[in-house]
Design a protein around this motif. Structure first.
Motif, PDB file in Angstrom:
ATOM      1  N   VAL A 172     -80.415 -39.966  34.625  1.00 49.76           N
ATOM      2  CA  VAL A 172     -81.391 -40.094  36.006  1.00 49.76           C
ATOM      3  C   VAL A 172     -80.757 -41.276  36.757  1.00 49.76           C
ATOM      4  N   ASN A 173     -80.277 -40.972  37.896  1.00 53.07           N
ATOM      5  CA  ASN A 173     -79.818 -42.329  38.757  1.00 53.07           C
ATOM      6  C   ASN A 173     -80.565 -42.553  39.918  1.00 53.07           C
ATOM      7  N   LEU A 174     -80.533 -43.764  40.220  1.00 52.02           N
ATOM      8  CA  LEU A 174     -81.242 -44.163  41.461  1.00 52.02           C
ATOM      9  C   LEU A 174     -80.274 -44.997  42.445  1.00 52.02           C
ATOM     10  N   GLN A 175     -79.647 -44.217  43.441  1.00 49.93           N
ATOM     11  CA  GLN A 175     -78.926 -45.095  44.428  1.00 49.93           C
ATOM     12  C   GLN A 175     -79.810 -45.667  45.368  1.00 49.93           C
ATOM     13  N   MET A 176     -79.681 -46.964  45.672  1.00 47.30           N
ATOM     14  CA  MET A 176     -80.216 -48.065  46.485  1.00 47.30           C
ATOM     15  C   MET A 176     -79.482 -48.622  47.334  1.00 47.30           C
ATOM     16  N   ASN A 177     -79.654 -48.129  48.751  1.00 49.08           N
ATOM     17  CA  ASN A 177     -79.068 -48.680  49.749  1.00 49.08           C
ATOM     18  C   ASN A 177     -79.897 -49.510  50.854  1.00 49.08           C
ATOM     19  N   SER A 178     -79.222 -50.086  51.540  1.00 51.96           N
ATOM     20  CA  SER A 178     -80.219 -51.049  52.566  1.00 51.96           C
ATOM     21  C   SER A 178     -81.124 -51.859  51.785  1.00 51.96           C
ATOM     22  N   LEU A 179     -80.900 -52.555  50.901  1.00 52.21           N
ATOM     23  CA  LEU A 179     -82.111 -53.095  50.135  1.00 52.21           C
ATOM     24  C   LEU A 179     -82.445 -54.392  50.955  1.00 52.21           C
ATOM     25  N   ARG A 180     -83.750 -54.588  50.827  1.00 48.64           N
ATOM     26  CA  ARG A 180     -84.407 -55.676  51.420  1.00 48.64           C
ATOM     27  C   ARG A 180     -85.125 -56.460  50.061  1.00 48.64           C
ATOM     28  N   PRO A 181     -85.504 -57.590  50.665  1.00 50.28           N
ATOM     29  CA  PRO A 181     -86.099 -58.562  49.862  1.00 50.28           C
ATOM     30  C   PRO A 181     -87.263 -58.246  49.047  1.00 50.28           C
ATOM     31  N   GLU A 182     -87.980 -57.149  49.821  1.00 51.86           N
ATOM     32  CA  GLU A 182     -89.130 -56.599  49.351  1.00 51.86           C
ATOM     33  C   GLU A 182     -88.920 -55.426  48.125  1.00 51.86           C
ATOM     34  N   ASP A 183     -87.823 -55.009  47.974  1.00 50.37           N
ATOM     35  CA  ASP A 183     -87.288 -54.366  46.953  1.00 50.37           C
ATOM     36  C   ASP A 183     -87.234 -55.165  45.516  1.00 50.37           C
ATOM     37  N   THR A 184     -87.189 -56.244  45.571  1.00 53.87           N
ATOM     38  CA  THR A 184     -87.167 -57.106  44.367  1.00 53.87           C
ATOM     39  C   THR A 184     -88.067 -56.598  43.369  1.00 53.87           C
ATOM     40  N   ALA A 185     -87.822 -56.256  42.235  1.00 57.32           N
ATOM     41  CA  ALA A 185     -88.665 -55.983  40.974  1.00 57.32           C
ATOM     42  C   ALA A 185     -88.005 -55.562  39.851  1.00 57.32           C
ATOM     43  N   VAL A 186     -88.559 -55.139  38.804  1.00 55.95           N
ATOM     44  CA  VAL A 186     -88.131 -54.480  37.519  1.00 55.95           C
ATOM     45  C   VAL A 186     -88.434 -53.084  37.792  1.00 55.95           C
ATOM     46  N   TYR A 187     -87.195 -52.448  37.611  1.00 53.08           N
ATOM     47  CA  TYR A 187     -87.249 -50.855  37.855  1.00 53.08           C
ATOM     48  C   TYR A 187     -87.268 -50.100  36.316  1.00 53.08           C
ATOM     49  N   TYR A 188     -88.148 -49.302  36.336  1.00 51.99           N
ATOM     50  CA  TYR A 188     -88.475 -48.402  34.925  1.00 51.99           C
ATOM     51  C   TYR A 188     -88.171 -47.192  35.271  1.00 51.99           C
ATOM     52  N   CYS A 189     -87.342 -46.594  34.048  1.00 53.36           N
ATOM     53  CA  CYS A 189     -87.321 -45.148  34.365  1.00 53.36           C
ATOM     54  C   CYS A 189     -88.656 -44.578  33.439  1.00 53.36           C
ATOM     55  N   ASN A 190     -88.903 -43.335  33.933  1.00 60.50           N
ATOM     56  CA  ASN A 190     -90.253 -42.820  33.071  1.00 60.50           C
ATOM     57  C   ASN A 190     -89.888 -41.301  33.003  1.00 60.50           C
ATOM     58  N   VAL A 191     -90.464 -40.829  31.892  1.00 65.47           N
ATOM     59  CA  VAL A 191     -90.397 -39.235  31.388  1.00 65.47           C
ATOM     60  C   VAL A 191     -92.021 -38.790  31.038  1.00 65.47           C
ATOM     61  N   ARG A 192     -92.410 -37.804  31.348  1.00 70.12           N
ATOM     62  CA  ARG A 192     -93.658 -37.363  30.619  1.00 70.12           C
ATOM     63  C   ARG A 192     -93.332 -36.336  29.782  1.00 70.12           C
ATOM     64  N   LEU A 193     -93.891 -36.372  28.488  1.00 72.75           N
ATOM     65  CA  LEU A 193     -93.326 -35.158  27.592  1.00 72.75           C
ATOM     66  C   LEU A 193     -94.525 -35.058  26.938  1.00 72.75           C
ATOM     67  N   TYR A 194     -94.917 -33.795  26.695  1.00 75.20           N
ATOM     68  CA  TYR A 194     -96.399 -33.180  25.805  1.00 75.20           C
ATOM     69  C   TYR A 194     -97.534 -34.237  26.269  1.00 75.20           C
ATOM     70  N   GLY A 195     -97.539 -34.506  27.531  1.00 67.83           N
ATOM     71  CA  GLY A 195     -98.708 -35.390  27.636  1.00 67.83           C
ATOM     72  C   GLY A 195     -98.640 -37.113  27.392  1.00 67.83           C
ATOM     73  N   ALA A 196     -97.472 -37.391  27.018  1.00 68.16           N
ATOM     74  CA  ALA A 196     -97.287 -38.824  26.718  1.00 68.16           C
ATOM     75  C   ALA A 196     -96.301 -39.447  27.662  1.00 68.16           C
ATOM     76  N   ASN A 197     -96.578 -40.532  28.062  1.00 65.81           N
ATOM     77  CA  ASN A 197     -95.446 -41.306  29.051  1.00 65.81           C
ATOM     78  C   ASN A 197     -94.755 -42.032  28.196  1.00 65.81           C
ATOM     79  N   TYR A 198     -93.274 -42.114  28.377  1.00 65.85           N
ATOM     80  CA  TYR A 198     -92.230 -42.889  27.926  1.00 65.85           C
ATOM     81  C   TYR A 198     -91.486 -43.806  28.974  1.00 65.85           C
ATOM     82  N   TRP A 199     -91.259 -44.832  28.635  1.00 64.27           N
ATOM     83  CA  TRP A 199     -90.571 -45.750  29.427  1.00 64.27           C
ATOM     84  C   TRP A 199     -89.316 -46.485  28.832  1.00 64.27           C
ATOM     85  N   GLY A 200     -88.654 -46.783  29.859  1.00 64.92           N
ATOM     86  CA  GLY A 200     -87.650 -47.608  29.448  1.00 64.92           C
ATOM     87  C   GLY A 200     -87.959 -49.173  29.356  1.00 64.92           C
ATOM     88  N   LYS A 201     -87.197 -50.247  29.125  1.00 67.28           N
ATOM     89  CA  LYS A 201     -87.501 -51.542  28.910  1.00 67.28           C
ATOM     90  C   LYS A 201     -87.334 -52.083  30.445  1.00 67.28           C
TER      91      LYS A 201
END
Length: 118
Positions: free
Chosen positions: A81-110
């Protein structure tokens, strides 16, 4: 169980672009909606974008028209899963996390850090 590994973060000037990727492996056959979240310093984690297996997307108002989420299901062993980010702004500064939900549980990347300089 699934494993999520994000990549693509970095430092970019305001107005620039970055593309984040998340490779999901493991028990992927029952994964439905996938998402990207972000968390800025001192703030709560917020939803950025979602995508269903059929390709339907949804975006936070703050990123509509600038970000695009996509999904590659062609490999039986993984989903990307990809996220193309254009016209970035200073307020977009953050740690970005990938997420899936499977059998009622949330899974996250680092997470992957995106820093947008003004």
């Amino acid at each position: 169980q699934v494993q999520l590994v994000e990549s693509g973060g970095g430092l970019v000037q305001a107005g620039g672009s970055l593309r984040l990727s998340c490779v999901v492996s493991g028990s992927i056959s029952d994964i439905s909606t996938m998402a990207w979240y972000r968390q800025a310093p001192g703030q709560e984690r917020e939803l950025v974008a979602t995508i269903t297996p059929e390709g339907s997307t949804n975006y936070a108002d703050s990123v509509k028209g600038r970000f695009a989420i996509s999904r590659d299901n062609r490999d039986n062993a993984k989903i990307t899963v990809n996220l193309q980010m254009n016209s970035l702004r200073p307020e977009d500064t953050a740690v970005y996390y990938c997420n899936v939900r499977l059998y009622g549980a949330n899974y996250w990347g680092k997470g992957t850090l995106v820093t947008v300089s003004s």
